[in-house]
Design a protein around this motif. Structure first.
Motif, PDB file in Angstrom:
ATOM      1  N   ALA A  21       0.948  -1.334   0.096  1.00  0.00           N
ATOM      2  CA  ALA A  21       0.107  -0.377   0.073  1.00  0.00           C
ATOM      3  C   ALA A  21       1.105   1.189   0.271  1.00  0.00           C
ATOM      4  CB  ALA A  21      -0.849   0.031   0.827  1.00  0.00           C
ATOM      5  N   VAL A  22       1.681   1.410   0.975  1.00  0.00           N
ATOM      6  CA  VAL A  22       2.756   2.485   1.225  1.00  0.00           C
ATOM      7  C   VAL A  22       3.741   2.298  -0.711  1.00  0.00           C
ATOM      8  CG1 VAL A  22       4.654   3.190   1.801  1.00  0.00           C
ATOM      9  CG2 VAL A  22       3.020   2.089   3.264  1.00  0.00           C
ATOM     10  N   LEU A  23       3.955   1.578  -1.060  1.00  0.00           N
ATOM     11  CA  LEU A  23       4.762   1.842  -2.507  1.00  0.00           C
ATOM     12  C   LEU A  23       3.803   2.084  -3.183  1.00  0.00           C
ATOM     13  CD1 LEU A  23       6.757  -1.346  -2.005  1.00  0.00           C
ATOM     14  CD2 LEU A  23       7.611   1.034  -1.588  1.00  0.00           C
ATOM     15  N   ARG A  29       2.442   9.910  -4.909  1.00  0.00           N
ATOM     16  CA  ARG A  29       2.544  10.946  -4.645  1.00  0.00           C
ATOM     17  C   ARG A  29       3.917  11.744  -5.479  1.00  0.00           C
ATOM     18  NH1 ARG A  29       3.378  14.789  -2.670  1.00  0.00           N
ATOM     19  NH2 ARG A  29       3.518  15.512  -1.004  1.00  0.00           N
ATOM     20  N   TYR A  30       4.810  10.746  -4.716  1.00  0.00           N
ATOM     21  CA  TYR A  30       6.266  11.188  -5.972  1.00  0.00           C
ATOM     22  C   TYR A  30       6.922  11.008  -6.616  1.00  0.00           C
ATOM     23  CZ  TYR A  30       6.125  11.228  -0.680  1.00  0.00           C
ATOM     24  OH  TYR A  30       5.802  11.732   0.718  1.00  0.00           O
TER      25      TYR A  30
ATOM     26  N   SER D   3      -6.130   8.077  -7.060  1.00  0.00           N
ATOM     27  CA  SER D   3      -5.473   7.651  -8.266  1.00  0.00           C
ATOM     28  C   SER D   3      -4.876   7.075  -6.653  1.00  0.00           C
ATOM     29  CB  SER D   3      -4.613   7.798  -9.360  1.00  0.00           C
ATOM     30  OG  SER D   3      -3.519   8.938  -8.134  1.00  0.00           O
ATOM     31  N   MET D   4      -4.298   7.502  -5.710  1.00  0.00           N
ATOM     32  CA  MET D   4      -2.981   7.073  -4.999  1.00  0.00           C
ATOM     33  C   MET D   4      -2.849   6.527  -4.092  1.00  0.00           C
ATOM     34  SD  MET D   4      -1.473  10.954  -3.218  1.00  0.00           S
ATOM     35  CE  MET D   4      -1.213  12.204  -4.505  1.00  0.00           C
TER      36      MET D   4
ATOM     37  N   GLU E  69       6.382  -0.226  -9.306  1.00  0.00           N
ATOM     38  CA  GLU E  69       6.714   0.597  -8.572  1.00  0.00           C
ATOM     39  C   GLU E  69       7.087  -0.812  -7.363  1.00  0.00           C
ATOM     40  OE1 GLU E  69       3.913   1.294  -8.935  1.00  0.00           O
ATOM     41  OE2 GLU E  69       2.146   1.373  -8.306  1.00  0.00           O
ATOM     42  N   LEU E  70       6.776  -2.035  -7.859  1.00  0.00           N
ATOM     43  CA  LEU E  70       6.925  -3.529  -6.633  1.00  0.00           C
ATOM     44  C   LEU E  70       7.396  -3.987  -7.029  1.00  0.00           C
ATOM     45  CD1 LEU E  70       3.090  -3.919  -5.552  1.00  0.00           C
ATOM     46  CD2 LEU E  70       5.045  -3.065  -4.273  1.00  0.00           C
ATOM     47  N   ARG E  71       8.170  -4.490  -8.143  1.00  0.00           N
ATOM     48  CA  ARG E  71       9.641  -4.800  -8.857  1.00  0.00           C
ATOM     49  C   ARG E  71      10.817  -4.992  -7.891  1.00  0.00           C
ATOM     50  NH1 ARG E  71      10.637  -0.644 -12.272  1.00  0.00           N
ATOM     51  NH2 ARG E  71      12.666  -0.611 -11.612  1.00  0.00           N
ATOM     52  N   ASN E  72      10.879  -4.462  -6.866  1.00  0.00           N
ATOM     53  CA  ASN E  72      12.046  -4.307  -6.366  1.00  0.00           C
ATOM     54  C   ASN E  72      11.790  -5.324  -4.507  1.00  0.00           C
ATOM     55  OD1 ASN E  72      14.434  -3.293  -7.059  1.00  0.00           O
ATOM     56  ND2 ASN E  72      14.584  -1.827  -6.164  1.00  0.00           N
TER      57      ASN E  72
END
Lengths: 190, 626, 331, 210, 235
Positions: A21-23, A29-30, D3-4, E69-72
């Protein structure tokens, strides 16, 4: 034993949920929108805007390099030095200049032969950096400090009055040479 | 009455320094000899650290002694004058005293033997405005004669409420050179007159004359001259220990006032200014006698029969000077300047410049060949000797590995190239050569970077302008088309529904017309522009083909928002100004020369505008970010 | 460089007097091996041989290394060490002036790590051993590894004072008892104290010639002595005095000849002080708490690694920039 | 904003699926190999103990027949924690005991040992199990480096006498290398301590189990 | 699915051109710690190759399901699982070798070459290619580890194949070659200890560069000769 497995699975699942969830959130977000790489590449390119690379200017070529669509060895004015810098920046291997794009030449300037110029303004329109001044039917001049020596004005001239002259070294532009180390290597006896 | 007050005579030693063999006695035993006017004079036009003076004479012109033959080009420049009367026989690149050995603009004058002065009017400097005095000094060609040839008029003024200390540099720390020594011994009174002028111009509260303790006669002469002159400000001679490079302006200022002037800071801002003693003399000659700088005292020493000092005209060929002093066989080369900071002349046909304080005929006995350069072992001797308190071994290392950024970080530009480090190096490394190399590489890179940035900006501006022109054209055409359809639409209108339908239709037609017009504009612009600025990411080969009508409006619309709106705004503002200036420049263009002039002015103005706009843009960008 | 070699001569003479010709043999072997390796490497790298071989740097390296070796080490060890120090520590890094580590200490460290047993075979100094070895016997031992009939190595060998203190303390022996052993002379052990004094003499010569910055040996000895002093004052039963630390082991040799090596040390004045001080600290820690009897070599090598880093952060302020900093601070 | 959150939920679910899958895979492998791994571990331990016993001198499970010493007793043997004495039996009769001991005074810290002792007080074998002695200098006490430790075999408290349980350099009966006497000294001392302990607790060690 | 040329180019790239150990200088921890003998080096290298092949294949198989973003985390999860399984399997079936390689098997997880290849290759290529690339990368590393281990063993201990019995059972003990007679107790500790590994690796890197340079020069010469030849023909 079963309990241990369930516990392990539970902990892992909880961690996965949390981190995922954070990722996922952070990814949006970033997010970095611009691609600073293009600017970095553009800063290395010599900005002659000559188009020898096959792109209409330095920025488009930089964009293409950043997008992995063009090789780094297509800029003759940048020379080997420029290719090396690009290779360093992008972590790629150095390649010699692609001969199809032209060859490295000493820094040059365009000079209008004012006796021949008919004032057609074609070269004014061709100049990518507005370094040629002159109105219609008046003799044109090249502003030498702003000319990049891209040669784009040569072709459009109907009377062939533009020459590309290499800029020679003068006392003011002279550079101290790399000191020659008088360490003479021994000749290896063959 | 003599209103002299006591001045501080405490000496504040600087770090480092070396004491090489002085070799001054050879040339300081005889008085200054007057050199006869040579047959031909080669006067270099690049006689200041700034721009090359612009020649005012052409081949065949006759000139009088003291006539200005080249005028200063810009602020950082100084005029050049004919050293004697005669005829100009050549104007153009000739070998000059420069380490590069490259030719530079010179005026060659054939002397007519009459040495006839131009008419001179004494300049009433006491009642003149500061700016006028500065221009006068510039037009008299007054530059620092210590070797750096910095235009002196730039050093006059600047301090609003006067200067604390005026330092007169008479240290003359380099071995062999004695020209300032002899000048002070023989012309101390005139030097003191010069000091009075400069003190007055700068409103200096005290004057300190720094002389090394190996020149007692000069110090004595100066002391007496100061005593005899009616001066109303504290002034004295301060004898400093003989230690190279105490004659460096920064080192001497430190020695006398304990003020350290960092690189890039004007010493005036720290309340102190430094003039070479010979420069002071020429300022006196210029302001009181209306004599431009056309001669100087030069030491000729080394492997010559009659080493000594010569009052020689600027432009005197080196060969003539050597002949005057009696060049002995066996000279391998001639050093221009002192042995520490000078360089070997590329020939002897070239003319003496204002920077030339010394010519040393070099032979094997005086200058034994240096042993082989060995690797640096980081012994730190150079750091001990460095008067700028740098770490030369590190700078050497960075220079050698071409790591210029790092060298700059370690204050490479504080190096005064005095050569003390190379003198003490046990490995015989020519450290200064590496520093000079690094410096010129950095300068060249900065220049190239500036040129590239300028080209980028101009290119982007041009693209923007073309974009705008195209859009405006399209808008005009669309407006015309819309007017046409509206008129026809009015006839058909009967009911509200019909009206609405017609409006939709009209809008569609408008869009279609816009497309057509845009395509037309596109093709039109293509015919004159070899590069299509719209096809930003399309390789040139494709761009050369005129885009189809479907693509054209898309390109027109998408290219504009592709630009950062803020940036676009900035460019637009710059463009408007620029366009006006350009129009003005073009209006003036009928005459070739006028066009050039106008263009140059426009260019400068445009550059300034650009810089301002850029700054504003940066500020605007930074603020929302913070 | 030759002056540095000259400054070593009193030390060599004293060392030889107390420990026999073995010392000279070690020096000779090291010199020959170092010079040969130097010439070979230069040849391989296409460098002129003469100016580099005659500059004396290889000789100084060889001598320093030989002086840190036990006089009775087998011939192949000193030879191998010399080859390694010149080829590996010096030329692999780019030759004179480019080496990160002090070559002499690299040679020594490689050997003490690889062959700790042989590297701790020290002969007893003059007059201490029940049986002493004459020159012929020393040569025989160095070159063949055998002793003349009737001699037992255990009888002629002896640990160095530093080693003795350490091992005895480990056996829970009281310091006073240890120091009563006849190995310990006045302050640093029989022989050792005179040899270190001779190094000190050579070091003073170097200082007088301004070949080494005084700050380095002074800081090194001060920190070493200071550390020793603190521990000694707190617990003289288990720690030895500063004098003992100064006049035993490689303290003096290190202070004047090894820590001062310009190539591998920082160049800034403050940096040199930090460098020497940290070496002093580490030397004491390794001597007292570490696994090897003496710590100079390892301390020097560790700090060699930190030299560029120390330099980076101790850059002195440049002419004119001091005012600016002050002005900036005020503003 | 939406979307977040959406992306966060998607990320969490994806990672959950992968984690569950691979955790299950690892757990499965663990379950499948556990019995073999346990057996291997026990075998290894047994083999270690068996090193100090003559081959074929026992037929029992060494790990099962053990005597756990109290902390105080363990301390007298130099150990920090309660240690064990393993008993070797052949056809139900005690043939030896393996004592865990620690020599605290090695050159570079503690040396852990296993000492095998026959019921008659003879040493059956000595093995250094763990040490930090200087490589090449003191590490010859390790059986993997040299056969130095074999000289204990057959020795007992009377052979040599207790004051002979020293290295030769200190006037004892045991060899040591020149220049490296601290490690062997420590080992000899530890072995002698074990002998003393076992002889003092003979009944406890051999009798009780009998 | 995978062509012959692909196999060749992937293998050449993995083993020589992009050799993980001497070109990319990745995964130094096991390289320096476990190359004391030929057997140790080779065993660890092969274990790594196995993990890399598994993880490469797995990553390639699952890459389309993994958001960017979850690759790693996912890749590490895959690698960790592969390593854990290998660790358990070795513990169970090759226990002696497991004792030697000890903590270095779990450490394969942190060997950056594994993740690097997952990221650089497997996440962009097919299953077969990725498996091959991972395996070949591992083999490339193994070769270097074996050479380094062999050199260090010969120079440091004077033996070769010591510890081979740990892999092939006690019977293999006689396979050990003693280049220096065993009873001399020869040991050059500097080479056995990690510094020897650093220096040895340095020599291998230099050696590879020298070989490449030589091959390059030879190729250039051949090209020149060919060009010259054609010119002559043209003339």
């Amino acid at each position: 034993m079963l309990l241990a497995f369930v516990l392990a699975l539970g902990i892992m699942a909880a961690l996965a949920l949390l981190l995922g969830a954070v990722l996922g959130w952070a990814a949006i977000r970033y997010k970095v929108d611009e691609d600073p790489l293009v600017d970095k590449i553009d800063a290395i390119l010599p900005q002659t805007q000559c188009g020898q690379c096959g792109f209409p200017g330095c920025k488009p070529y930089a964009t293409a390099i950043a997008g992995d669509e063009a090789d780094i060895n297509r800029c003759p004015p940048g020379g080997e030095d420029g290719i090396r810098k690009l290779a360093d920046l992008l972590g790629k291997e150095f390649k010699p200049l692609n001969a199809e794009n032209g060859e490295e030449k000493p820094k040059s300037l365009a000079v209008v032969d004012e006796a021949v110029c008919i004032g057609c303004t074609l070269c004014v329109q061709a100049c990518p950096v507005d370094a040629i001044v002159g109105a219609a039917k008046h003799v044109h001049t090249v502003v030498s400090s702003e000319c990049t020596g891209c040669e784009l004005c040569v072709a459009p001239c109907p009377v062939d009055c533009i020459d590309i002259v290499p800029v020679g070294e003068t006392v003011t532009s002279w550079k101290w040479r790399y000191p020659v180390i008088p360490l003479t290597p021994v000749k290896v006896a063959a | 009455m003599n209103a002299r007050a006591e001045v501080s005579k405490v000496i504040f030693p600087f770090h480092g320094g070396v004491h090489p063999p002085e070799h001054k006695d050879e040339s300081s035993q005889t008085p200054i000899a007057a050199m006869p006017v040579p047959r031909q004079l080669v006067v270099p036009l690049h006689q200041s650290i700034g721009n090359i003076a612009k020649a005012l004479v052409a081949v065949g012109d006759t000139v009088l002694k003291g006539q200005m033959i080249a005028e200063a080009d810009g602020t950082v420049s100084a005029a050049v004058h004919a050293p004697t009367s005669g005829r100009v026989v050549a104007v153009g690149p000739t070998l000059v005293p420069h380490p590069s050995g490259l030719p530079e603009h010179c005026v060659t004058i054939e002397s007519d033997g009459e040495d006839r002065w131009i008419e001179r009017n004494r300049f009433d400097w006491r009642n003149a405005e500061g700016r006028i005095i500065r221009d006068y000094l510039r037009d008299m060609g007054v530059v620092g004669l210590g070797g750096a040839v910095f235009p002196s008029h730039l050093k006059i003024g600047g301090a609003r409420d006067g200067l604390d200390t005026l330092v007169i540099n008479a240290a003359e720390c380099e071995p062999y050179i004695t020209c300032d020594d002899l000048l002070m011994r023989e012309r101390a009174a005139q030097v003191v007159e010069g000091i009075k002028i400069v003190q007055h111009l700068l409103q200096a509260r005290q004057v300190l004359v720094g002389i090394e303790d190996n020149k007692p006669q000069a110090a004595q002469a100066m002391r007496e001259a100061l005593k005899n002159a009616a001066i109303n400000f504290p002034a004295d001679v301060v004898v400093v220990p003989t230690l190279y490079p105490s004659g460096g302006a920064k080192q001497l200022i430190k020695l006398l006032t304990n003020i350290e002037v960092p690189s890039g800071v004007r010493s005036t801002d720290l309340g102190v200014q430094c003039f070479n003693v010979a420069t002071i003399y020429t300022i006196y000659r210029a302001l009181e006698h209306a004599e431009p700088v056309i001669s100087r005292v030069v030491t000729i020493t080394g492997n010559v029969q009659r080493p000594g000092n010569v009052d020689a005209l600027i432009g005197t060929p080196i060969a003539d000077l050597l002949a005057f002093a009696g060049d002995k066989p066996g000279s391998q080369a001639y050093i221009y300047g002192g042995p520490m900071m000078g360089f070997e002349l590329p020939g002897t046909s070239l003319g003496l410049s204002k920077a030339g304080n010394c010519i040393i005929a070099k032979n094997g006995a005086l200058f034994p060949e240096k042993p082989v350069e060995m690797p640096c072992i980081r012994c730190g001797k150079c750091a001990d000797a460095c008067p700028a308190e740098l770490q030369p071994m590190d700078l050497y290392w960075f220079g050698k590995s071409k790591n210029f950024g790092k060298a700059q970080e370690r204050n490479l530009f504080d190096c005064i190239e005095c050569g003390a480090c190379a003198y003490v190096c046990p490995s015989n490394i020519q450290l200064v050569d590496y520093f000079r190399f690094s410096k010129s590489e950095i300068w060249a890179a900065e220049k190239a970077k500036k040129a590239a940035d300028q080209a980028r900006e101009r290119h982007e501006f041009r693209q923007f302008r073309e974009e705008r022109e195209k859009r405006e054209k399209a808008e005009r055409a669309a407006a015309k088309a819309a007017a046409r359809t509206e008129a026809s639409g009015g006839n058909v209108a009967e009911a509200a529904d019909a009206e609405r339908a017609a409006k939709i239709k009209a809008a569609m037609e408008r869009a279609a017309a816009k497309k057509v017009e845009a395509a037309a504009a596109q093709t039109a612009s293509d015919s004159v522009t070899p590069i299509d600025p719209d096809a930003v990411s399309v390789p040139m080969g494709q761009a050369a083909i005129a885009p189809t009508s479907n693509e054209a409006p898309q390109a027109v619309e998408s290219a504009a928002p592709a630009l950062d709106p803020e940036k676009a705004e900035r460019i637009r503002a710059a463009m408007e100004k620029r366009a006006a200036e350009k129009a003005a420049a073009e209006a003036m263009s009928p005459e070739e020369k006028a066009a050039k002039e106008a263009e140059k002015k426009a260019k400068i103005a445009a550059a300034m505008e650009r810089a301002a706009a850029k700054k504003a843009g940066q500020a605007a960008q930074q603020q929302p970010g913070e | 460089m030759l002056k540095v070699a000259a400054a070593l001569i009193p030390g060599i003479a004293t060392y030889t007097y107390f420990f026999g010709v073995g010392v000279l043999v070690q020096i000779g072997l090291a010199t020959v091996a170092a010079l040969a390796t130097e010439a070979f490497c230069l040849r391989l790298r296409n460098y002129p041989i003469k100016p580099f071989v005659t500059d004396g740097s290889a000789i100084v390296t060889a001598w320093l290394m030989a002086l840190s070796f036990p006089p009775l080490a087998p011939w192949w060890m000193i030879t191998l060490a010399a080859i390694m120090s010149i080829a590996l520590a010096k030329h692999m890094y780019g030759g004179l002036g480019q080496n990160t580590f002090n070559p002499a200490m690299v040679g020594f460290a490689i050997m003490i790590v690889s062959f700790p047993a042989q590297m701790s075979h020290w002969a007893a100094p003059l007059g201490l051993a029940p049986q002493s070895l004459d020159a012929a016997a020393q040569l025989q031992w160095i070159f063949t590894g055998h002793l003349p009939a009737g001699l037992n190595f255990d009888a002629v060998a002896s640990a160095t004072p530093l080693d003795t203190v350490k091992t005895q303390l480990m056996q829970h022996t009281n310091m006073l008892t240890i120091l009563h052993e006849k190995l310990f002379g006045g302050i640093g052990g029989i022989g050792t104290e005179w040899i270190t004094a001779a190094y000190l003499l050579g070091g003073l010569y170097l200082l007088q010639q301004k070949l080494i910055p005084w700050i380095v040996p002074v800081t090194f000895l001060a920190v070493l002595g200071g550390m020793a002093g603190i521990f000694w004052l707190v617990d003289p039963q288990h720690y030895t005095s500063p004098l003992f630390h100064w006049f035993s082991g490689a303290a003096m040799l290190g202070a004047f000849f090894i820590v001062t090596d310009p190539v591998t040390s920082p160049t800034t004045p403050l940096g040199r002080m930090i460098f020497a001080g940290l070496i002093g600290l580490l030397t004491y820690l390794i001597r007292v708490f570490g696994g090897y009897p003496d710590g100079v070599a390892f301390a020097v090598l560790i700090l060699n690694l930190a030299a560029p880093f120390i330099d980076q952060y101790t850059q002195p302020s440049v002419f004119g920039h001091k005012n600016r900093k002050k002005a900036g601070a005020k503003a | 904003m939406k979307s977040m959150v959406a992306n966060g939920v998607r990320g969490a679910l994806t990672l959950l699926v992968f984690t569950t899958l691979f955790t299950a895979l690892m757990a499965g492998t663990y379950a499948a190999t556990k019995s073999i791994v346990d057996k291997n571990t026990a075998d290894a331990e047994r083999a270690l103990i068996a090193q100090v016993l003559p081959a074929g001198s026992y037929d029992n499970n060494l790990l099962a027949d053990k005597l756990t010493l109290s902390l105080a007793d363990a301390r007298t043997l130099g150990n920090d924690e309660p240690s064990s004495i393993y008993l070797a039996k052949h056809a139900g009769k005690e043939t030896g005991a393996v004592v865990e001991t620690t020599a605290p005074d090695g050159y570079a810290g503690r040396i852990k040992l296993l000492v095998g002792i026959a019921p008659d007080g003879r040493v059956l074998g000595v093995r250094v199990v763990q040490h930090k002695e200087t490589p090449g200098l003191g590490d010859y006490i390790d059986a993997a480096k040299s056969n130095w430790s074999e000289q204990f075999t057959g020795k007992s408290l009377g052979n040599p006498k207790l004051d002979g349980w020293k290295v030769k350099k200190d006037g004892g009966a045991f060899d040591s290398n020149a220049g490296a006497t601290i490690s062997p000294r420590a080992v000899v001392k530890a072995v002698s301590k074990v002998l003393v302990y076992v002889s003092a607790h003979k009944a406890q060690v051999f009798g009780e189990a009998a | 699915m995978i062509t012959q040329t692909e196999v060749r180019s992937i293998s050449h790239n993995a083993v020589w051109k992009q050799n993980p150990t001497v070109v990319q200088i990745l995964g130094m921890c096991p390289t320096l710690a476990m190359t004391t003998t030929l057997v140790n080096g080779t065993s660890l290298g092969l274990a790594t190759a196995l993990v890399m092949a598994c993880s490469g294949g797995c990553v390639a198989l699952l890459r389309s399901f993994v958001p960017n973003e979850l690759r790693n985390p996912v890749f590490i999860l895959i690698i960790a699982a592969a390593v854990t399984i290998l660790d358990l399997a070795m513990n169970a079936y090759l226990h002696a070798l497991y004792n030697v390689l000890g903590i270095f098997i779990p450490l394969i997880v942190t060997n950056c070459i594994v993740l690097a290849r997952s990221e650089a290759f497997a996440s962009k290529n097919g299953v077969a290619q990725s498996t091959l690339d991972g395996f070949m990368m591992g083999i490339g590393g193994t070769v270097v580890l074996a050479v380094l281990g062999g050199l260090r063993e010969i120079i440091g201990k004077g033996t070769l194949f010591s510890g081979v019995d740990l892999v092939f059972g006690a019977a293999a003990k006689s396979w050990v070659l003693h280049l220096v007679p065993a009873d001399l107790n020869y040991q050059f500790l500097f080479v056995v200890l990690p510094p020897g590994a650093f220096i040895g690796l340095g020599f291998l890197v230099a050696g590879k560069a020298a070989l490449d340079r030589r091959a390059d020069a030879a190729r250039r010469r051949a090209e020149e000769a060919a060009a010259g030849g054609s010119e002559v023909q043209a003339a």
